[in-house]
Design an enzyme around this catalytic site. Structure first.
Site, PDB file in Angstrom:
ATOM      1  N   LEU A  37     -20.915 -26.659  53.477  1.00 37.33           N
ATOM      2  CA  LEU A  37     -21.220 -26.247  52.095  1.00 37.33           C
ATOM      3  C   LEU A  37     -22.569 -25.520  52.058  1.00 37.33           C
ATOM      4  O   LEU A  37     -23.302 -25.498  53.031  1.00 37.33           O
ATOM      5  CB  LEU A  37     -21.233 -27.490  51.204  1.00 37.33           C
ATOM      6  CG  LEU A  37     -19.940 -28.323  51.241  1.00 37.33           C
ATOM      7  CD1 LEU A  37     -20.107 -29.611  50.437  1.00 37.33           C
ATOM      8  CD2 LEU A  37     -18.755 -27.512  50.723  1.00 37.33           C
ATOM      9  N   GLY A  38     -22.886 -24.930  50.899  1.00 37.69           N
ATOM     10  CA  GLY A  38     -24.207 -24.309  50.745  1.00 37.69           C
ATOM     11  C   GLY A  38     -24.205 -22.786  50.758  1.00 37.69           C
ATOM     12  O   GLY A  38     -25.219 -22.160  50.446  1.00 37.69           O
ATOM     13  N   THR A 143     -18.034 -16.406  44.791  1.00 41.79           N
ATOM     14  CA  THR A 143     -17.783 -16.066  46.195  1.00 41.79           C
ATOM     15  C   THR A 143     -18.895 -15.235  46.822  1.00 41.79           C
ATOM     16  O   THR A 143     -18.790 -14.837  47.989  1.00 41.79           O
ATOM     17  CB  THR A 143     -16.433 -15.329  46.328  1.00 41.79           C
ATOM     18  OG1 THR A 143     -16.392 -14.284  45.330  1.00 41.79           O
ATOM     19  CG2 THR A 143     -15.267 -16.269  46.090  1.00 41.79           C
ATOM     20  N   GLY A 180     -33.957  -0.362  56.732  1.00 38.97           N
ATOM     21  CA  GLY A 180     -34.119  -0.857  55.364  1.00 38.97           C
ATOM     22  C   GLY A 180     -35.395  -1.669  55.222  1.00 38.97           C
ATOM     23  O   GLY A 180     -35.586  -2.664  55.919  1.00 38.97           O
ATOM     24  N   GLY A 182     -36.372  -3.475  52.700  1.00 41.44           N
ATOM     25  CA  GLY A 182     -36.251  -4.435  51.598  1.00 41.44           C
ATOM     26  C   GLY A 182     -36.670  -5.814  52.060  1.00 41.44           C
ATOM     27  O   GLY A 182     -37.245  -5.978  53.148  1.00 41.44           O
ATOM     28  N   GLY A 272     -28.982  -3.993  52.465  1.00 42.96           N
ATOM     29  CA  GLY A 272     -28.598  -4.652  51.215  1.00 42.96           C
ATOM     30  C   GLY A 272     -27.322  -5.449  51.378  1.00 42.96           C
ATOM     31  O   GLY A 272     -26.805  -5.610  52.488  1.00 42.96           O
ATOM     32  N   LEU A 319     -30.130 -13.336  44.068  1.00 44.12           N
ATOM     33  CA  LEU A 319     -31.086 -14.387  44.423  1.00 44.12           C
ATOM     34  C   LEU A 319     -30.438 -15.747  44.202  1.00 44.12           C
ATOM     35  O   LEU A 319     -29.688 -15.943  43.233  1.00 44.12           O
ATOM     36  CB  LEU A 319     -32.336 -14.283  43.537  1.00 44.12           C
ATOM     37  CG  LEU A 319     -33.219 -13.062  43.775  1.00 44.12           C
ATOM     38  CD1 LEU A 319     -34.268 -12.932  42.688  1.00 44.12           C
ATOM     39  CD2 LEU A 319     -33.881 -13.141  45.149  1.00 44.12           C
ATOM     40  N   HIS A 444     -60.384 -26.509  40.933  1.00 45.69           N
ATOM     41  CA  HIS A 444     -61.252 -25.759  41.848  1.00 45.69           C
ATOM     42  C   HIS A 444     -61.488 -26.589  43.108  1.00 45.69           C
ATOM     43  O   HIS A 444     -61.731 -27.790  43.002  1.00 45.69           O
ATOM     44  CB  HIS A 444     -62.593 -25.486  41.172  1.00 45.69           C
ATOM     45  CG  HIS A 444     -63.580 -24.834  42.098  1.00 45.69           C
ATOM     46  ND1 HIS A 444     -63.481 -23.504  42.444  1.00 45.69           N
ATOM     47  CD2 HIS A 444     -64.643 -25.343  42.779  1.00 45.69           C
ATOM     48  CE1 HIS A 444     -64.467 -23.216  43.279  1.00 45.69           C
ATOM     49  NE2 HIS A 444     -65.187 -24.308  43.493  1.00 45.69           N
TER      50      HIS A 444
HETATM   51  C1  LIG Z   1     -31.036 -13.497  55.418  1.00 44.26           C
HETATM   52  C2  LIG Z   1     -31.024 -13.803  53.941  1.00 44.26           C
HETATM   53  C3  LIG Z   1     -32.130 -14.387  53.361  1.00 44.26           C
HETATM   54  C4  LIG Z   1     -32.119 -14.697  52.006  1.00 44.26           C
HETATM   55  N1  LIG Z   1     -33.231 -15.285  51.475  1.00 44.26           N
HETATM   56  C5  LIG Z   1     -33.250 -15.597  50.168  1.00 44.26           C
HETATM   57  C6  LIG Z   1     -34.386 -16.251  49.604  1.00 44.26           C
HETATM   58  O1  LIG Z   1     -35.358 -16.554  50.303  1.00 44.26           O
HETATM   59  N2  LIG Z   1     -34.356 -16.553  48.277  1.00 44.26           N
HETATM   60  C7  LIG Z   1     -33.279 -16.233  47.496  1.00 44.26           C
HETATM   61  O2  LIG Z   1     -33.318 -16.521  46.292  1.00 44.26           O
HETATM   62  N3  LIG Z   1     -32.198 -15.609  48.000  1.00 44.26           N
HETATM   63  C8  LIG Z   1     -32.156 -15.294  49.319  1.00 44.26           C
HETATM   64  N4  LIG Z   1     -31.036 -14.696  49.838  1.00 44.26           N
HETATM   65  C9  LIG Z   1     -29.920 -14.384  48.925  1.00 44.26           C
HETATM   66  C10 LIG Z   1     -29.083 -15.636  48.646  1.00 44.26           C
HETATM   67  O3  LIG Z   1     -28.590 -16.142  49.862  1.00 44.26           O
HETATM   68  C11 LIG Z   1     -27.946 -15.308  47.697  1.00 44.26           C
HETATM   69  O4  LIG Z   1     -28.457 -14.694  46.521  1.00 44.26           O
HETATM   70  C12 LIG Z   1     -27.193 -16.561  47.296  1.00 44.26           C
HETATM   71  O5  LIG Z   1     -26.671 -17.225  48.430  1.00 44.26           O
HETATM   72  C13 LIG Z   1     -26.054 -16.227  46.322  1.00 44.26           C
HETATM   73  O6  LIG Z   1     -25.389 -17.400  45.984  1.00 44.26           O
HETATM   74  P1  LIG Z   1     -23.853 -17.386  45.566  1.00 44.26           P
HETATM   75  O7  LIG Z   1     -23.519 -18.793  45.223  1.00 44.26           O
HETATM   76  O8  LIG Z   1     -23.607 -16.336  44.558  1.00 44.26           O
HETATM   77  O9  LIG Z   1     -23.043 -16.920  46.870  1.00 44.26           O
HETATM   78  P2  LIG Z   1     -23.075 -17.327  48.404  1.00 44.26           P
HETATM   79  O10 LIG Z   1     -24.242 -18.126  48.761  1.00 44.26           O
HETATM   80  O11 LIG Z   1     -22.820 -16.053  49.157  1.00 44.26           O
HETATM   81  O12 LIG Z   1     -21.817 -18.290  48.568  1.00 44.26           O
HETATM   82  C14 LIG Z   1     -20.505 -17.856  48.406  1.00 44.26           C
HETATM   83  C15 LIG Z   1     -19.596 -18.766  49.172  1.00 44.26           C
HETATM   84  O13 LIG Z   1     -18.242 -18.441  48.831  1.00 44.26           O
HETATM   85  C16 LIG Z   1     -17.437 -18.580  49.972  1.00 44.26           C
HETATM   86  N5  LIG Z   1     -16.210 -17.817  49.735  1.00 44.26           N
HETATM   87  C17 LIG Z   1     -16.076 -16.483  49.583  1.00 44.26           C
HETATM   88  N6  LIG Z   1     -14.792 -16.158  49.324  1.00 44.26           N
HETATM   89  C18 LIG Z   1     -14.093 -17.319  49.308  1.00 44.26           C
HETATM   90  C19 LIG Z   1     -12.751 -17.650  49.082  1.00 44.26           C
HETATM   91  N7  LIG Z   1     -11.837 -16.713  48.783  1.00 44.26           N
HETATM   92  N8  LIG Z   1     -12.385 -18.948  49.154  1.00 44.26           N
HETATM   93  C20 LIG Z   1     -13.303 -19.922  49.449  1.00 44.26           C
HETATM   94  N9  LIG Z   1     -14.596 -19.655  49.653  1.00 44.26           N
HETATM   95  C21 LIG Z   1     -14.991 -18.378  49.581  1.00 44.26           C
HETATM   96  C22 LIG Z   1     -18.312 -18.061  51.096  1.00 44.26           C
HETATM   97  O14 LIG Z   1     -17.864 -18.588  52.344  1.00 44.26           O
HETATM   98  C23 LIG Z   1     -19.675 -18.602  50.686  1.00 44.26           C
HETATM   99  O15 LIG Z   1     -19.932 -19.845  51.291  1.00 44.26           O
HETATM  100  C24 LIG Z   1     -30.991 -14.405  51.207  1.00 44.26           C
HETATM  101  C25 LIG Z   1     -29.862 -13.817  51.781  1.00 44.26           C
HETATM  102  C26 LIG Z   1     -29.869 -13.539  53.129  1.00 44.26           C
HETATM  103  C27 LIG Z   1     -28.647 -12.927  53.750  1.00 44.26           C
END
Ligand SMILES: Cc1cc2nc3c(=O)[nH]c(=O)nc-3n(C[C@H](O)[C@H](O)[C@H](O)COP(=O)(O)OP(=O)(O)OC[C@H]3O[C@@H](n4cnc5c(N)ncnc54)[C@H](O)[C@@H]3O)c2cc1C
Length: 465
Positions: A37-38, A143, A180, A182, A272, A319, A444
């Site tokens: 998870l996560g 997702t 990139g 970013g 990105g 984020l 301070h």
């Molecule tokens: C290297 C890196 C560093 C980052 N650092 C930061 C940071 O420091 N701070 C920050 O705020 N953000 C950071 N981010 C961005 C952050 O990870 C994302 O904004 C965040 O994870 C988005 O959350 P979410 O729940 O939308 O999707 P996600 O975390 O992408 O989770 C989506 C989940 O859905 C699952 N899934 C997809 N399709 C299906 C399906 N059909 N059936 C079942 N499961 C499915 C995937 O396996 C995944 O586990 C970073 C990203 C990366 C790549």
């Protein structure tokens, strides 16, 4: 089994939405195709990157930062497998923590790929191909996102890597090209630079950290150059080819002109991320999309009744905390409460050294809007705690409405900026003014005194500059 809510995706958006919904008395299932998870954040994003950023900062400090404090440790030796184990252990602790929270909140965790077969129906396909159908009153698409690809550059996650491969390199590359400038490119570039790689960043735009305050971008570029980064701004990578044991990247000026070739051992593609909705069945269901983004209204509802979306898959900054807040707001809306997200007060942090943190409007935004604003700035060179820790790089900048003094934005470059930004976010949530911040007592000596001084500087009343 019929649920009140099925969430597809167990990232920060999905798992937090599920927990909040369970707290509010709903029967919830979460469908996740990854074995843990996560989501991206805990498995291959925020958490593993921060584990490596911290460990590589310690390596750098041991090698260069401590002698000036009178701590002589000798030349540090890198144990990369141990550093990777620290990262993997950190990820495991976090993903297991989410599994524990699911149990505690009686949330059903279903491992497999989810597809919305019809409103109220999710078909889950497990690894062995078996399918089961779950039913619910409401379905949340959480997702997330996937790495954006670059034409002409085939990612193999070994030498041509995305952020995922860059978190698990087996050895420190001699030369690394980061495509990139970013957040992800600069963070992971910093990790490998500190561990010994020569890092060259190629960015299509003529500045780093697009979207952030321009003054911040310029100062951070200078600081990173001092750390050994090389930048090719206003250039694009046209192709990357394998040559001998290494790679050749062809770069071309964005405005056209003569191509150059850079050689490298590893190329990191960090241009990105794009929303991820593959195999979800959204097209057949008729869910409205805009260039890959799931379209939702203010209550996170799609155009299909009973189907909602949150996180990276919808508009707004990609984020983790934005996704989490949307998850909470949606669960509360589904429970008949008034959940909402204030998109004007979402902080953003870049975990380079020093860190960069911002919230609200940049000066460039305010200029473009023609807004009347005042600026207060305070450098960490004038802060006692920063001097005591030898962390004097950077500054705090507060932007306030010229008439009402309401704080419109805050930008911090400096040690611990990611923590320091929080007080300005709270201030903005409460519609506070620079005067409010400047009149608030700060301990301070702390780095946070620079935030107070920058707020005073809005009215030209800073004490220590
Ligand atoms: C290297 C890196 C560093 C980052 N650092 C930061 C940071 O420091 N701070 C920050 O705020 N953000 C950071 N981010 C961005 C952050 O990870 C994302 O904004 C965040 O994870 C988005 O959350 P979410 O729940 O939308 O999707 P996600 O975390 O992408 O989770 C989506 C989940 O859905 C699952 N899934 C997809 N399709 C299906 C399906 N059909 N059936 C079942 N499961 C499915 C995937 O396996 C995944 O586990 C970073 C990203 C990366 C790549």
């Amino acid at each position: 089994m019929t649920y009140d809510l099925i969430v597809i995706g167990a990232g920060p958006g999905g798992y937090v939405c599920a927990i909040r919904a369970a707290q509010l008395g709903m029967k919830v299932a979460v469908v996740e195709k990854r074995k843990t998870l996560g989501g991206t954040c805990l498995n291959i994003g925020c958490i593993p990157s921060k584990a490596l950023l911290h460990a590589s900062e310690m390596f750098e400090e041991a090698g260069h930062g401590m002698a000036a404090l009178g701590v002589v440790v000798g030349a540090p030796k890198l144990d990369l497998p141990m550093m990777m184990k620290h990262k993997d252990d950190t990820v495991a602790a976090n993903v297991n923590g989410v599994a524990f929270l699911f149990k505690k909140n009686k949330i059903d965790s279903v491992i497999g790929e989810g597809r919305i077969a019809a409103p109220g129906k999710v078909v889950v396909k497990s690894e062995d191909g078996a399918e089961q159908t779950l039913e619910a009153k409401a379905i949340v698409i959480a997702t997330g996102s996937d790495v954006a690809r670059l034409p002409g550059v085939e990612i193999d996650e070994e030498t041509i890597v995305s952020s995922t491969g860059a978190l698990s390199l087996a050895k420190v590359p001699g030369k690394m090209i980061v495509v990139g400038a970013g957040v992800i490119g600069l963070e992971l570039g910093s990790v490998w630079r500190r561990l010994g790689a020569e890092v060259t960043v190629v960015e299509f735009l003529d500045r780093i950290l697009p979207g952030m305050d321009n003054e911040v971008g310029k100062q951070v570029q200078r600081l990173l150059e001092k750390q050994g980064f090389a930048f090719h701004l206003a250039h694009k990578v046209a192709k990357v080819e394998k040559a001998g044991g290494g790679l050749n990247a062809t770069i071309v000026p964005a405005a056209g002109g003569e191509a150059k070739t850079l050689d490298a051992d590893v190329v990191l593609v960090a241009i990105g991320r794009r929303p991820y909705t593959e195999n979800l069945g959204l097209e057949a269901l008729g869910v409205a999309m805009d260039r890959g983004i799931v379209v939702v209204d203010r209550h996170f509802a799609t155009n299909v009744s009973g189907v909602y979306a949150i996180g990276d898959v919808i508009r707004g900054p990609m984020l983790a905390h934005k996704a989490e807040d949307e998850g909470v707001a949606l669960a509360e809306i589904l429970a008949g409460q008034a959940g909402h997200v204030n998109y004007d007060a979402i902080p953003s942090v870049v975990y380079t050294s020093p860190e960069i943190a911002s919230v609200g409007k940049s000066e460039d935004d305010l200029k473009a809007e023609g807004a009347a604003y005042r600026v207060g700035k305070f450098p960490f060179t004038a802060n006692g705690r920063a001097r005591a820790m030898r962390h004097t790089d950077g500054f705090v900048k507060i932007l306030a409405d010229a008439e009402t003094d309401r704080v419109l934005g805050a930008h911090i470059v400096g040690f611990g900026a990611g923590e320091l930004i929080a007080e300005t976010v709270v201030l903005m949530e409460f519609g506070g003014s620079a005067e409010d911040l400047g009149r608030t007592c700060h301990a301070h000596p702390t780095m946070s005194e620079a935030v107070k001084e920058a707020a005073l500087a809005v009215d030209k009343r800073a004490i220590h500059v």
